[in-house]
Design a protein around this motif. Sequence first.
Motif, mmCIF file in Angstrom:
data_model
loop_
_atom_site.group_PDB
_atom_site.id
_atom_site.type_symbol
_atom_site.label_atom_id
_atom_site.label_comp_id
_atom_site.label_asym_id
_atom_site.label_seq_id
_atom_site.Cartn_x
_atom_site.Cartn_y
_atom_site.Cartn_z
ATOM 1 N N ASP A 1 8.516 4.645 12.882
ATOM 2 C CA ASP A 1 9.651 3.947 12.275
ATOM 3 C C ASP A 1 11.005 4.601 12.545
ATOM 4 O O ASP A 1 11.826 4.762 11.634
ATOM 5 C CB ASP A 1 9.439 3.819 10.770
ATOM 6 C CG ASP A 1 8.223 2.980 10.404
ATOM 7 O OD1 ASP A 1 7.553 2.475 11.321
ATOM 8 O OD2 ASP A 1 7.930 2.847 9.211
ATOM 9 N N HIS B 1 9.761 -6.751 8.740
ATOM 10 C CA HIS B 1 9.665 -7.616 7.565
ATOM 11 C C HIS B 1 10.230 -9.019 7.806
ATOM 12 O O HIS B 1 11.265 -9.163 8.459
ATOM 13 C CB HIS B 1 10.437 -7.005 6.391
ATOM 14 C CG HIS B 1 9.885 -5.703 5.911
ATOM 15 N ND1 HIS B 1 8.582 -5.534 5.535
ATOM 16 C CD2 HIS B 1 10.486 -4.492 5.731
ATOM 17 C CE1 HIS B 1 8.385 -4.290 5.144
ATOM 18 N NE2 HIS B 1 9.522 -3.629 5.261
ATOM 19 N N CYS C 1 15.038 -3.763 8.177
ATOM 20 C CA CYS C 1 14.088 -3.995 9.278
ATOM 21 C C CYS C 1 13.608 -5.438 9.326
ATOM 22 O O CYS C 1 12.397 -5.706 9.430
ATOM 23 C CB CYS C 1 12.913 -3.026 9.177
ATOM 24 S SG CYS C 1 13.392 -1.291 9.306
ATOM 25 N N ASP D 1 8.692 -0.799 11.019
ATOM 26 C CA ASP D 1 8.759 -1.695 9.872
ATOM 27 C C ASP D 1 9.204 -3.047 10.416
ATOM 28 O O ASP D 1 10.112 -3.107 11.261
ATOM 29 C CB ASP D 1 9.789 -1.163 8.857
ATOM 30 C CG ASP D 1 9.183 -0.934 7.488
ATOM 31 O OD1 ASP D 1 7.954 -0.879 7.395
ATOM 32 O OD2 ASP D 1 9.940 -0.798 6.516
#
Length: 222
Positions: A110, A151, A201, A149
């Motif tokens: 990440d 989303h 993200c 990440d």
Amino acid sequence: MSSFVKTLLSHEEVDGEACSWANLCLKQFDIDCDGALNLSEFETLCHTLFVNASGEPYANNTDLTDDIQFMFTHLDKDKDGKLNELEMRTVFNKWLTEVVKPKNALLVVDVQNDFITGSLKVEDAEDVIPIINSILETESFSTVGYTRDWHPPNHISFVDNVKRYPVDPSSPVSAEDAKLLDKVIFSGPPLIEQILWPKHCLQESHGAAFHKNLKVDICYIA
């Protein structure tokens, strides 16, 4: 490392080659020259392989009799009390290759804009980038993995979305009063205990992209 282990590391197992690992072991440890390793010869092989950098047995390597007997019995597929060349190939291809010639991996987790300079930045996070790059440039890995990440805009962890989902009566904070970093409990089943974060993200966004200074090998991105 023993000279025998160094010899093993310099060879690849290729079916049909006279210098295969199986043949090397038989040549070195087949004391009675019957074309196979009996238990005693296999035990000598194991004690030769499992030594420290100085060539000395590990402290817990002094009494492996039961373990070696177990391995020998398991590897002796035809149950003749010996490990022939075919069985020795199995020994190395399925077991010892991973011990004397292990694979390694680097996982880069990440290293994304939102965690470095964006909505959920970590203090001094940029300092880790040259360290990662140096490791990638100076060390050799069997594989390198990068995580992100990633989303959707309606993700349940975002504080902006707290009113999108029913909050359980047991929640310590209501949807109306919830603010950044509060912990709420969303209705289930199952109940979901969630810390509320700023949007970060988002898929395909600049914030979800790797930092521009990170050395990234696209061959290893899933």
